[in-house]
Scaffold this motif. Structure first.
Motif, short mmCIF file in Angstrom:
data_model
loop_
_atom_site.label_atom_id
_atom_site.label_comp_id
_atom_site.label_asym_id
_atom_site.label_seq_id
_atom_site.Cartn_x
_atom_site.Cartn_y
_atom_site.Cartn_z
N ALA A 27 0.83 -1.20 0.00
CA ALA A 27 0.00 0.00 0.00
C ALA A 27 0.87 1.26 0.00
O ALA A 27 0.59 2.23 -0.71
N ILE A 28 1.94 1.23 0.79
CA ILE A 28 2.85 2.38 0.83
C ILE A 28 3.53 2.57 -0.53
O ILE A 28 3.61 3.68 -1.05
N ALA A 29 3.99 1.44 -1.11
CA ALA A 29 4.67 1.52 -2.41
C ALA A 29 3.72 2.04 -3.49
O ALA A 29 4.09 2.90 -4.30
N ALA A 30 2.49 1.53 -3.50
CA ALA A 30 1.52 1.98 -4.50
C ALA A 30 1.19 3.46 -4.31
O ALA A 30 1.06 4.21 -5.29
N SER A 31 1.07 3.89 -3.06
CA SER A 31 0.76 5.31 -2.79
C SER A 31 1.87 6.21 -3.32
O SER A 31 1.60 7.27 -3.91
N VAL A 32 3.13 5.81 -3.10
CA VAL A 32 4.26 6.59 -3.60
C VAL A 32 4.22 6.67 -5.12
O VAL A 32 4.44 7.73 -5.72
N LEU A 33 3.91 5.55 -5.77
CA LEU A 33 3.84 5.53 -7.24
C LEU A 33 2.71 6.43 -7.74
O LEU A 33 2.86 7.11 -8.76
N PHE A 34 1.59 6.46 -7.02
CA PHE A 34 0.49 7.32 -7.43
C PHE A 34 0.87 8.80 -7.30
O PHE A 34 0.53 9.62 -8.17
N VAL A 35 1.58 9.13 -6.24
CA VAL A 35 2.04 10.52 -6.06
C VAL A 35 3.02 10.91 -7.17
O VAL A 35 2.93 11.99 -7.76
N LEU A 36 3.95 10.01 -7.48
CA LEU A 36 4.90 10.26 -8.56
C LEU A 36 4.18 10.41 -9.90
O LEU A 36 4.55 11.23 -10.74
N SER A 37 3.14 9.63 -10.09
CA SER A 37 2.36 9.70 -11.33
C SER A 37 1.69 11.07 -11.47
O SER A 37 1.78 11.71 -12.52
N LEU A 38 1.04 11.51 -10.41
CA LEU A 38 0.38 12.82 -10.46
C LEU A 38 1.39 13.94 -10.67
O LEU A 38 1.16 14.86 -11.46
N GLY A 39 2.51 13.85 -9.97
CA GLY A 39 3.54 14.89 -10.12
C GLY A 39 4.12 14.93 -11.51
O GLY A 39 4.35 16.01 -12.07
N GLY A 40 4.33 13.77 -12.13
CA GLY A 40 4.90 13.73 -13.46
C GLY A 40 3.98 14.22 -14.55
O GLY A 40 4.43 14.68 -15.60
N LEU A 41 2.67 14.15 -14.31
CA LEU A 41 1.72 14.59 -15.34
C LEU A 41 1.72 16.10 -15.55
O LEU A 41 1.11 16.59 -16.49
N SER A 42 2.39 16.82 -14.68
CA SER A 42 2.45 18.28 -14.83
C SER A 42 3.44 18.69 -15.91
O SER A 42 3.50 19.86 -16.29
N ASN A 43 4.22 17.74 -16.39
CA ASN A 43 5.23 18.03 -17.41
C ASN A 43 5.01 17.12 -18.61
O ASN A 43 4.99 15.89 -18.47
N GLN A 44 4.87 17.71 -19.80
CA GLN A 44 4.58 16.91 -20.99
C GLN A 44 5.68 15.90 -21.28
O GLN A 44 5.42 14.77 -21.71
#
Length: 480
Positions: A11-28
């Motif tokens: 759950a912790i690993a998946a949460s970190v990946l989700f945060v990284l995913s949202l953060g990365g979407l701000s840059n094309q």
């Protein structure tokens, strides 16, 4: 079966990946990698949850996961970029309906546990969730009931609201704002009845209260989105995205699933932030968006005078050959015609001829936030010439030619000049300040939102009628 320690770590690993995913979407440039973060995170979340403690019925669950995966893969492969907003709205509706069903089932399990305890029947045959409920104190059960109410209300509003948004985006429902007699009073009355039903439910009333609560919430979602005009659908999609997240978070609390809580909160908060940003871009009141209170006219819109003057490909090409600076404004019409690759080739030829070419992107261009940016990136348009509205709006008076491709509301001067326009006060791209404006458009209609555009009748505007891709293709051989 995996132990709880493995599930918590996943759950912790998946949460970190989700945060990284949202953060990365701000840059094309990082968006593709960010999407993969999200995919891996969701795979980890599903796998470790499915094989966690207390989970069973694999004979049913595994085939359902397989069927759902195949359907999702086929849909994703077949849906064109022009249909992506509709797909997003449809997926939001699934989340909302799932929240309603899970909440109903949670209450049925709660009632089963209480009945068994009253008969002193034990809980040997309880499901994993029912066994968890059996350990809760009375005050904890009250919180469980509150979570059920919240999940049903938000989930039901999200479901019907998303269905109507899908219909409007797909052209199956009229894009004009529509309300029943009574308007917002009906919504307020339905919300008051929902509150009354929640109080009755918390004080021991039967399961019928939750059924009526869902029915009233379904009505609120339907009526809220029906009352919003097509021009505001990008904000609506973002808002429903937020609603679906909060519905998921509520179900996470109900099921004591930390990962679902985190994921729902991420989706809910990011959707709310995006809605707020888009409201500022459209000069809308955030609270009014949440309440579905925008999208209607304040009075009769101003009459548009003059006529639309057409031009052919040779005329457009001649002007472009003599221009030094060109700005292209893409809209949903470019997506429908799948003209992004032709536009990219036109840009390449113009830049090879020494001309300055840039794109002007309105925050709500298309029918989904970032819709135009994705299309242009797909066509390999350089990122550095794709500019946001605030970056380029002041440059239009110094621009020789502006080409508007399938846009209407985001270049409509009525937003500034007509207080009775449905888009009054919305910041727009001031393309009419260019020396010449070419509007690439299929015909003389008002388009998806049904709002007339005075830009099409201005003296420095010429209408380049036809399919966007065919029109742009016709220019390529004429550019020096």
């Amino acid at each position: 079966m995996l132990g709880q320690g493995f599930v918590s770590a996943a759950a912790i690993a998946a949460s970190v990946l989700f945060v990284l995913s949202l953060g990365g979407l701000s840059n094309q440039e990082k968006a593709k990698r960010a999407v993969w973060y999200g995919i891996v995170g969701m795979a980890v979340a599903v796998l470790f949850t499915a094989f966690g403690p207390g989970i069973g019925n694999y004979w049913l669950m595994i085939p359902m996961i397989a069927i759902g995966s195949v359907i999702g893969w086929k849909v994703a492969k077949s849906v064109a970029m022009t249909e992506m907003p509709q797909l997003v709205a449809a997926l939001h509706s699934f989340v909302g309906l799932a929240a309603v069903f899970v909440a109903w089932n949670a209450d049925l399990e709660r009632r089963r546990v209480l009945a068994a305890q009253a008969l002193d029947a034990g809980h040997q045959e309880f499901s994993a969730f029912a066994a968890l409920v059996a350990t809760k104190a009375p005050d904890e059960l009250t919180f469980l009931q509150l979570e059920v109410v919240f999940a049903i209300f938000i989930g039901a509003v999200t479901f019907t609201g998303s269905v109507i948004a899908f219909g409007k985006l797909a052209g199956k429902v009229d894009g004009k704002p529509q309300k029943l007699p009574g308007g917002h009073l009906l919504n307020a009355g339905a919300a008051a009845l929902c509150l009354l039903l929640a109080v009755l439910y918390l004080n021991g009333a039967g399961f019928w209260t939750l059924l009526l609560l869902a029915a009233l919430s379904f009505f609120i979602g339907w009526h809220l989105i029906m009352g919003i005009g097509g021009a505001d659908m990008p904000v609506v999609v973002s808002m429903l995205n937020s609603y679906s997240g909060w519905a998921a978070a509520a179900i996470g609390f109900t099921l004591s699933n930390d990962l679902l809580i985190v994921t729902g909160a991420l989706v809910g908060s990011s959707g709310a932030i995006l809605s707020y940003i888009m409201c500022k871009a459209m000069n809308r009141n955030f609270v009014s968006v949440i309440l579905g209170g925008f999208g209607g006219t304040q009075g009769p819109a101003a009459e548009v005078e003059g006529e639309q003057v057409a031009i052919d490909a040779a005329g457009v090409a001649s002007t472009l050959n003599n221009a030094d600076s060109v700005v292209i404004v893409p809209g949903y019409g470019m997506a429908v015609a799948q003209a992004q690759n032709a536009v990219s080739e036109l840009v390449r030829k113009l830049r090879s001829a020494g001309k300055e070419v840039r794109f002007a992107i309105h925050p709500v261009a298309g029918r989904l936030p970032g819709h135009m940016n994705v299309l242009l990136a797909e066509a390999k348009v350089p990122y550095d010439i794709v500019l946001e509205m605030d970056e380029i709006n002041d440059d239009f008076p110094k621009t020789d030619v502006t080409i508007v491709i399938g846009s209407n509301d985001i270049v409509n001067p009525a937003a500034q000049d007509d207080p009775n326009s449905p888009i009054a006060g919305m910041p727009v791209l001031e393309v009419w300040k260019s020396s010449v404006v070419f509007v690439c458009k299929r015909g003389q209609g008002t388009g998806y939102s049904g709002i007339e555009n005075p830009l099409f009748y201005k003296e420095n505007t010429r209408m380049f009628y036809g399919d966007a891709r065919e029109s742009i293709d016709s220019l390529l051989s004429l550019i020096d």
